[in-house]
Design a protein around this motif. Structure first.
Motif, short mmCIF file in Angstrom:
data_model
loop_
_atom_site.label_atom_id
_atom_site.label_comp_id
_atom_site.label_asym_id
_atom_site.label_seq_id
_atom_site.Cartn_x
_atom_site.Cartn_y
_atom_site.Cartn_z
N LYS A 143 25.82 27.47 19.02
CA LYS A 143 26.99 27.84 19.81
C LYS A 143 26.59 27.82 21.28
O LYS A 143 25.62 28.45 21.69
N PHE A 145 27.96 28.48 25.23
CA PHE A 145 29.00 29.23 25.92
C PHE A 145 28.64 29.40 27.39
O PHE A 145 27.44 29.39 27.75
N PRO A 146 29.65 29.49 28.30
CA PRO A 146 29.38 29.69 29.72
C PRO A 146 28.66 31.02 29.95
O PRO A 146 28.97 32.03 29.33
N GLU A 147 27.70 30.98 30.86
CA GLU A 147 26.95 32.19 31.17
C GLU A 147 26.42 32.11 32.60
O GLU A 147 25.68 31.17 32.93
N LYS A 148 26.82 33.06 33.43
CA LYS A 148 26.40 33.09 34.84
C LYS A 148 26.70 31.75 35.50
O LYS A 148 27.84 31.33 35.57
N GLU A 149 25.67 31.08 36.01
CA GLU A 149 25.90 29.81 36.71
C GLU A 149 25.66 28.60 35.80
O GLU A 149 25.61 27.47 36.26
N PHE A 151 24.96 27.84 31.22
CA PHE A 151 25.40 28.01 29.85
C PHE A 151 24.37 28.80 29.04
O PHE A 151 23.17 28.76 29.31
N GLY A 152 24.88 29.52 28.05
CA GLY A 152 24.02 30.21 27.12
C GLY A 152 24.05 29.50 25.77
O GLY A 152 24.94 28.71 25.48
N SER A 154 23.26 30.10 21.48
CA SER A 154 22.92 30.96 20.34
C SER A 154 23.19 30.17 19.06
O SER A 154 23.50 28.98 19.12
#
Length: 351
Positions: A143, A145-149, A151-152, A154
């Motif tokens: 998966k 997903f957008p995270e901070k500047e 993407f993350g 998992s």
């Protein structure tokens, strides 16, 4: 043919089925699933029903005693159709029955989904249907997903791929006295232990319609040519391929099958015709599946059987000869100097 364009998922219950030989138990739900989310029913419909778009075979429930009520799945499905308020309780009974027949050490545990559908189309008619589906294969998904500047990343373990239904059964609310119309899917039916779904749990046999009559004749004839003919006649592999090609040509060109016509046009030898009729009779007796002498040919069954009809002559590891037409344009011989067999092929021009 089965279509789900107008279908709706009305009720759903999920139960966990373990393997008793692995000391695993079953877990039964006390309530049905609330289908309030807009996306979830669409995903479930894709998972449950989309694999049936390519299913043509129609089965019926049966019991060796000829008393349909002794077939447990038929019995509980009939109760649901007669009184939909009993859906949950009878879904629990179906789960218990599946657990009872999961008695091979290699049978995988998994979830049993029992669903009630409205407006599923089979053979041009819309009707209610009960669906039984078992998920055995779990996968891991990434998966992003957008995270901070940026993407993350998992992952989700033990997840279900909605494009890969392991086992399924659709029971249509029609012709109940004959065992209903039933469509079945078993994507994991590769080993003997996997047969428990169709044979031990559902107890099904093929409905003897023109689709299955066409498939049966083509299947029996293929077995006859490839396995039986050598016991009674001396035939080259090229001759066998020619017999298979002629049978496929017959089924593709004709609208109706006639046993006498088929024997004369395809086999063309009285001794061979008699041998095939005896072979067909043995099949009918062994599998309790009568094949009539005439019936309307199913194009869908012909297309499916054509995929497994081989027209390839394999010569050691060096050559493959595809024989599609006149068998008289290929000759077999033996070269004394090389001490090897050979084939001579006649043609007018290269492609």
């Amino acid at each position: 043919m089965i279509f789900a364009l107008e279908a709706a998922l009305d009720q759903l219950a999920i139960h966990r089925i373990g393997n008793p030989l692995q000391d695993e138990r079953y877990v039964l739900s006390d309530s049905t699933i609330a289908l309030t989310d807009e996306l979830l029913p669409r995903l479930l419909m894709q998972y449950f029903l989309s694999p049936y778009e390519k299913v043509n075979e129609v089965y019926r429930f049966y019991h060796p005693s000829d008393d349909l009520n002794l077939n447990e799945v038929y019995h509980f499905a009939k109760k649901i159709f007669e009184d939909q308020s009993t859906f949950l309780e009878n879904s629990r009974q179906l789960a218990k029955q599946l657990y009872e027949v999961s008695n091979h050490p290699k049978i995988k545990s998994g979830e049993l989904y029992v669903a009630y559908f409205n407006n599923v189309q089979i053979e041009g008619e819309l009707m209610d249907a009960i669906g039984l589906f078992k998920s055995e294969t779990k996968e891991t998904y990434l998966k992003v997903f957008p995270e901070k500047e940026g993407f993350g990343l998992s992952y989700e373990e033990e997840a279900i791929n909605i494009n890969k239904l392991d086992k399924g059964c659709l029971i249509f609310n029609t012709e109940s006295e004959e065992g209903y119309k039933v469509a079945v899917i078993d994507q994991t039916n590769r080993n003997q232990e996997a047969q428990y779904w169709k044979d031990d749990f559902l107890k099904l046999r093929v409905r003897n319609d023109n689709y299955n009559q066409t498939a049966n004749v083509l299947g029996v004839y293929k077995q006859f040519v490839t396995e039986k003919l050598d016991e009674e006649f001396e035939m080259s592999k090229a001759d066998k391929i020619d017999l298979l090609n002629r049978s496929m040509k017959y089924f593709k060109e004709k609208d109706n099958f006639d046993m006498d016509e088929f024997g004369q046009e395809v086999i063309g030898n009285e001794q061979g015709i008699a041998s095939f009729l005896n072979y067909k009779k043995s099949y009918e007796d062994e599998f309790e599946t009568p094949i009539p002498d005439s019936f309307e040919i199913s194009d869908a069954a012909v297309k499916k059987q054509a995929r497994v009809y081989k027209s390839v002559l394999k010569l050691d590891k060096n050559f493959h000869i595809y024989i599609h037409g006149n068998k008289d344009l290929i000759e077999k011989g033996f070269d004394d100097g090389k001490a090897m067999n050979f084939y001579k092929v006649y043609f007018k021009e290269e492609a």
